[in-house]
Design a protein around this motif. Structure first.
Motif, PDB file in Angstrom:
ATOM      1  N   PRO A 208       0.819  -1.219   0.000  1.00 12.21           N
ATOM      2  CA  PRO A 208       0.000   0.000   0.000  1.00 12.21           C
ATOM      3  C   PRO A 208       0.858   1.276   0.000  1.00 12.21           C
ATOM      4  O   PRO A 208       1.940   1.309   0.579  1.00 12.21           O
ATOM      5  CB  PRO A 208      -0.802  -0.114   1.300  1.00 12.21           C
ATOM      6  N   ILE A 209       0.341   2.316  -0.657  1.00 14.28           N
ATOM      7  CA  ILE A 209       1.059   3.594  -0.700  1.00 14.28           C
ATOM      8  C   ILE A 209       0.872   4.376   0.600  1.00 14.28           C
ATOM      9  O   ILE A 209       1.802   5.016   1.095  1.00 14.28           O
ATOM     10  CB  ILE A 209       0.562   4.443  -1.894  1.00 14.28           C
ATOM     11  N   GLU A 210      -0.326   4.308   1.176  1.00 10.86           N
ATOM     12  CA  GLU A 210      -0.621   5.068   2.394  1.00 10.86           C
ATOM     13  C   GLU A 210       0.283   4.584   3.532  1.00 10.86           C
ATOM     14  O   GLU A 210       0.349   3.380   3.806  1.00 10.86           O
ATOM     15  CB  GLU A 210      -2.099   4.877   2.755  1.00 10.86           C
ATOM     16  N   PRO A 211       1.022   5.493   4.187  1.00 12.46           N
ATOM     17  CA  PRO A 211       2.038   5.096   5.180  1.00 12.46           C
ATOM     18  C   PRO A 211       1.544   4.159   6.273  1.00 12.46           C
ATOM     19  O   PRO A 211       2.205   3.160   6.582  1.00 12.46           O
ATOM     20  CB  PRO A 211       2.495   6.441   5.761  1.00 12.46           C
TER      21      PRO A 211
ATOM     22  N   GLU B  43      -1.058   2.100   6.263  1.00 12.65           N
ATOM     23  CA  GLU B  43      -1.386   0.794   5.699  1.00 12.65           C
ATOM     24  C   GLU B  43      -0.123   0.034   5.293  1.00 12.65           C
ATOM     25  O   GLU B  43      -0.047  -1.187   5.443  1.00 12.65           O
ATOM     26  CB  GLU B  43      -2.306   0.961   4.488  1.00 12.65           C
ATOM     27  N   ARG B  44       0.870   0.763   4.778  1.00 14.15           N
ATOM     28  CA  ARG B  44       2.115   0.117   4.371  1.00 14.15           C
ATOM     29  C   ARG B  44       2.848  -0.464   5.579  1.00 14.15           C
ATOM     30  O   ARG B  44       3.346  -1.595   5.536  1.00 14.15           O
ATOM     31  CB  ARG B  44       3.009   1.117   3.633  1.00 14.15           C
TER      32      ARG B  44
END
Length: 234
Positions: free
Chosen positions: A145-148, A150-151
């Motif tokens: 995922p790109i969102e910090p 979620e990553r």
């Protein structure tokens, strides 16, 4: 030449064809006039790289990407159904592995059409081979995922699997975000967790290194805009 859907591996980067592809692949390519391709321009360049004498204007290209409908893909196989061999070409590496080529192969299988995968470089397999990690059980996850938030959550989930399942975990990032991904791994994972960075596989400047997260700190290479795979294991 037998009528079949030939899955044609492509070089990774500017690697010379003779270095990574068997001579048999060239023979097969010369006998094909219909190609299902991820990108028409890169496919044309690859075919000229394989054999400069190939007449590109005599060939038919069918684009296969995330915008191609299942109905279009099914129609692409008409030449094969009529007895003509066809080829599938991705932008790099092996078609149908982490690639939209899998869709057309699935349709060919449902239609009971012959599918022939050919030998060539796979960055996924090459990175597992060079990492020293578990090659009996591994999983490739594509992009995280790109969102910090979620990553970070996803990284912790993958790290948990290396300890509970003894399974090597692989993933990639958009090349211009590689450095941020490497730094995020060092911030998120346990000091003893091992990270392998495999970059520019089969190309000039090939780089494959395995160290613990603790050992990597302060010693990360510059991975900006370089094709790269990250692998985690215990």
């Amino acid at each position: 030449m037998d009528a079949a859907l030939y899955l044609l591996p492509v070089t990774l980067g500017d690697t010379p064809v003779d270095k990574v592809l068997p001579a048999y692949n060239r023979e097969v390519i010369r006998g094909i006039k219909h190609f299902i391709v991820e990108d028409v321009r890169s496919a044309r360049r690859f075919l000229k790289k394989v054999d400069a004498e190939i007449n590109i204007d005599e060939l038919t290209f069918y684009p296969l990407n995330k915008h191609t409908s299942a109905e279009e893909v099914s129609g692409y196989l008409k030449p094969l159904e009529e007895g003509a061999p066809m080829g599938v070409i991705s932008e790099a590496g092996c078609p149908a592995v982490a690639d939209p080529g899998a869709d057309v192969v699935a349709i060919a299988q449902r239609k009971n059409l012959r599918v022939v995968p050919l030998v060539g470089p796979s960055s996924i397999l090459l990175s597992v081979m060079g990492s020293g990690f578990n090659g009996q059980s591994f999983a490739f996850h594509g992009y995280l995922p790109i969102e910090p938030g979620e990553r970070t959550k996803r990284l912790k989930e993958l790290e948990s699997r290396i300890y509970t399942e003894s399974q090597t975990q692989l993933f990639i990032e958009t090349p211009y975000r590689n450095n941020k991904m490497a730094e995020e791994i060092l911030r998120t994972c346990r000091p003893q967790t091992k990270l392998c960075i495999a970059a520019n596989l089969t190309c000039d400047g090939e780089y494959i290194r395995t160290k613990s997260v603790k050992e990597w700190k302060g010693k990360l290479p510059d991975l900006n805009k370089i094709p790269c795979i990250f692998l985690l294991y215990k």
